[in-house]
Write a protein that holds these residues in place. Structure first.
Motif, PDB file in Angstrom:
ATOM      1  N   UNK A   1     -31.804  32.981  26.157  1.00 35.79           N
ATOM      2  CA  UNK A   1     -32.054  31.575  26.488  1.00 35.79           C
ATOM      3  C   UNK A   1     -31.925  31.400  28.001  1.00 35.79           C
TER       4      UNK A   1
ATOM      5  N   UNK B   1     -31.475  29.242  31.371  1.00 31.38           N
ATOM      6  CA  UNK B   1     -30.926  27.930  31.735  1.00 31.38           C
ATOM      7  C   UNK B   1     -30.317  28.036  33.119  1.00 31.38           C
TER       8      UNK B   1
ATOM      9  N   UNK C   1     -27.620  33.582  20.434  1.00 34.20           N
ATOM     10  CA  UNK C   1     -28.207  33.134  21.702  1.00 34.20           C
ATOM     11  C   UNK C   1     -27.408  33.759  22.843  1.00 34.20           C
TER      12      UNK C   1
ATOM     13  N   UNK D   1     -35.967  26.841  27.997  1.00 34.12           N
ATOM     14  CA  UNK D   1     -34.581  26.657  27.577  1.00 34.12           C
ATOM     15  C   UNK D   1     -34.258  25.210  27.266  1.00 34.12           C
ATOM     16  N   UNK D   2     -34.754  24.308  28.124  1.00 33.71           N
ATOM     17  CA  UNK D   2     -34.502  22.872  27.896  1.00 33.71           C
ATOM     18  C   UNK D   2     -35.106  22.387  26.591  1.00 33.71           C
ATOM     19  N   UNK D   3     -36.189  23.050  26.157  1.00 34.30           N
ATOM     20  CA  UNK D   3     -36.843  22.658  24.907  1.00 34.30           C
ATOM     21  C   UNK D   3     -36.204  23.331  23.698  1.00 34.30           C
ATOM     22  N   UNK D   4     -35.125  24.091  23.911  1.00 40.31           N
ATOM     23  CA  UNK D   4     -34.455  24.725  22.766  1.00 40.31           C
ATOM     24  C   UNK D   4     -35.046  26.071  22.392  1.00 40.31           C
ATOM     25  N   UNK D   5     -35.848  26.664  23.305  1.00 36.41           N
ATOM     26  CA  UNK D   5     -36.506  27.924  22.976  1.00 36.41           C
ATOM     27  C   UNK D   5     -35.820  29.125  23.596  1.00 36.41           C
TER      28      UNK D   5
ATOM     29  N   UNK E   1     -26.852  23.421  33.702  1.00 34.54           N
ATOM     30  CA  UNK E   1     -27.303  22.987  32.371  1.00 34.54           C
ATOM     31  C   UNK E   1     -26.563  23.751  31.270  1.00 34.54           C
ATOM     32  N   UNK E   2     -26.337  25.054  31.521  1.00 36.52           N
ATOM     33  CA  UNK E   2     -25.561  25.838  30.561  1.00 36.52           C
ATOM     34  C   UNK E   2     -24.176  25.237  30.372  1.00 36.52           C
TER      35      UNK E   2
ATOM     36  N   UNK F   1     -23.527  33.712  23.054  1.00 36.82           N
ATOM     37  CA  UNK F   1     -22.877  32.694  22.225  1.00 36.82           C
ATOM     38  C   UNK F   1     -22.401  33.343  20.929  1.00 36.82           C
TER      39      UNK F   1
ATOM     40  N   UNK G   1     -27.355  33.377  26.847  1.00 37.52           N
ATOM     41  CA  UNK G   1     -27.907  32.690  28.015  1.00 37.52           C
ATOM     42  C   UNK G   1     -27.972  33.656  29.186  1.00 37.52           C
TER      43      UNK G   1
END
Lengths: 339, 339
Positions: free
Chosen positions: B177, B179, B147, B306-310, B183-184, B127, B149
């Motif tokens: 990250x 994902x 970040x 990843x879903x939790x923002x970590x 979801x990405x 990103x 992914x």
């Protein structure tokens, strides 16, 4: 001539500092006692950068003033104008509110009625800001190189008052852009008010933790002003609703066109013509400038200057002309030709 | 292990520089001869920052490679995958394209069919970006703290390949990250692709010279990415149309709600609740972080992270666990509590 600044938030506080730093006698007032105390302390601490006084009432601030700068949010303007009128003030009034037609109407109703005489009103709006607000964020250099609209209404604005304010504002480093209140309100709806709504909508959409973790430059910049206090955004956009509504309609229609392109069989090809005008505008912004020139200091010429994207950088000694800067004509090699 | 980078634009060029600077043997290729020449010259000029080689064909670039990084725009991906396959390459492939589901499908079609064996594919997306593009804008530090992914598809992604790439990318300073591709694609539609469309719509609306002259900070930041090459925006948004469409629908619906508030009898009051969620999100972004902790290096645990923002910041020596960073729980004093 003493200058009164009513409202010591980011813009009012910065005007207070900037005017004092240039040797003006400035009196400030804010409705919040804590802000008044902070502004008093700051004055005592920075004597080398100019001094200002902070009064306990609007009446005391305007008593000796020849110019009053109203720097409160739009919802507070009516009460402040009433207090200025009740104090018997008859000098020049300007303001720094981000919407000009409603303030102009309030001034006509509350200060220029049959029973009162006011020397003049010239609406103003410095296009300066930060996502932080309040006196603590104020800065004597905030207006350096910023556009500062001073409104001219043909047939009603006093040219002498306008030129007085233009000289004062040029002295703070700003670019004086002449415009009617209505033209100003329409322009800032697009370039200032709608961007706050887009930023807020985008930030709200990214509340999901994964999205928030992947957010980078385009999100950071595109949502920066969403951190502005909601009350300020609501006052800006709500106070200019007659212009913000149609501007937002235009953006929604454009996004619906983009949405249709995304549904096309070949969305990449379908999006390209949609992307072209915005890319051309932004890649050529800010535009290259033509050499300064002198034009007559007349309301019609000044309004045309503003419509052409130009501004006043100096007022001649005899006040018959102004030196102006305008974008270079595109066919003479502006950056848009490179696209 | 040699690493091949196919495509030497901003991201590919930066990956080339970053990997070479950390001591990897890197071979680069770009379809454009001028870009290849520029990248060769840059390698010769900066020996102290690591060296890379530039090949004249994809075949030469991948011949000795154990990892191929595909860094071309989405429309060029099919042809590049075909050339990689035709060269007999059987190692690990990753990519840096801004949309992951279409690339995953292309890899399955073109490199993982019955007649070919590929060690593995792990989709990637750093990103990072700038409004400038091309090798000339590339930067060995572009990925620092960004970040990146790395996609995990439960049941199909090799955990060993994923951990190999995670270690490599962590070595470039990025936050890994995890994902799924789907979801990405949904997350970046909101935080990266739609912002480009909003910026472009806003810039196009401000073509009027007065509006352009009054445009200041909120416009400058809100339209920055509109200066991106239209072909890149079209490829990003068009290539992710199945996710960008619904994300844009959500933004349009939110703006229509704002539009309705502007029509209310008291638009300032009507706008306030509309503004609250976006303000809360942006004022609390980026979120405060909890202390790092170790979790099992398992696909399900990584996807939940990843879903939790970590993100993953380190892989343990025996590769059984990863050290991760996550946002602090809000009820334990994240910045959102201050609003």
């Amino acid at each position: 001539m003493d200058i009164a600044v009513i409202g010591l938030g980011l813009i009012g506080g910065s005007a207070l500092r900037a005017l004092a730093a240039r040797g003006h006698q400035v009196l400030g007032y804010d409705a919040d006692p804590a802000t008044r105390a902070t502004a008093r302390t700051a004055a005592a601490r920075a004597p080398q950068n100019g001094r200002w006084q902070v009064t306990g009432t609007i009446r005391d601030a305007v008593a000796s003033a020849g110019l009053v700068i109203v720097a409160v949010p739009l919802p507070a303007v009516p009460r402040v104008l009433d207090e200025i009128g009740a104090a018997g003030y008859t000098g020049l009034v300007t303001d720094v509110t981000s919407v000009k037609t409603p303030v102009r109407m309030l001034v006509e109703q509350r200060l220029q009625g049959r029973h009162q005489r006011l020397a003049g009103y010239v609406g103003g709006h410095p296009m300066a800001g930060k996502e932080s607000s309040g006196f603590a964020a104020s800065d004597a250099d905030l207006f350096h190189d910023c556009a500062w609209v001073l409104c001219i209404e043909p047939g009603s604005t006093s040219l002498g008052d306008w030129l007085d304010l233009a000289e004062l504002v040029i002295g703070l480093g700003a670019r004086v852009v002449p415009a009617t209140a209505e033209e100003h309100d329409r322009a800032v709806a697009t370039v200032s008010h709608v961007p706050h709504l887009l930023a807020t909508a985008l930030a709200a959409a990214a509340a999901d933790p994964l999205a928030s973790a992947l957010a980078a430059g385009s999100f950071r910049d595109g949502t920066r002003v969403a951190a502005t206090r909601p009350e300020l955004i609501a006052a800006m956009c709500g106070g200019n609703a007659p212009a913000v509504g149609p501007a937002l309609d235009g953006i929604i229609a454009a996004l619906q066109d983009a949405r249709a392109a995304l549904d096309a069989a070949d969305p990449m090809t379908a999006l390209l013509p949609w992307l072209a005008p915005g890319h051309a505008m932004r890649a050529g912004w800010p535009p290259a400038l033509a050499a300064p020139l002198d034009i007559p200091a007349r309301p019609d010429a000044l309004i045309r200057l503003g419509r052409a994207g130009g501004w006043v950088k100096a007022v001649s000694a005899d006040r018959s002309t102004v030196t102006v800067v305008r974008p270079a004509p595109r066919d003479q090699g502006g950056p848009l030709d490179d696209l």
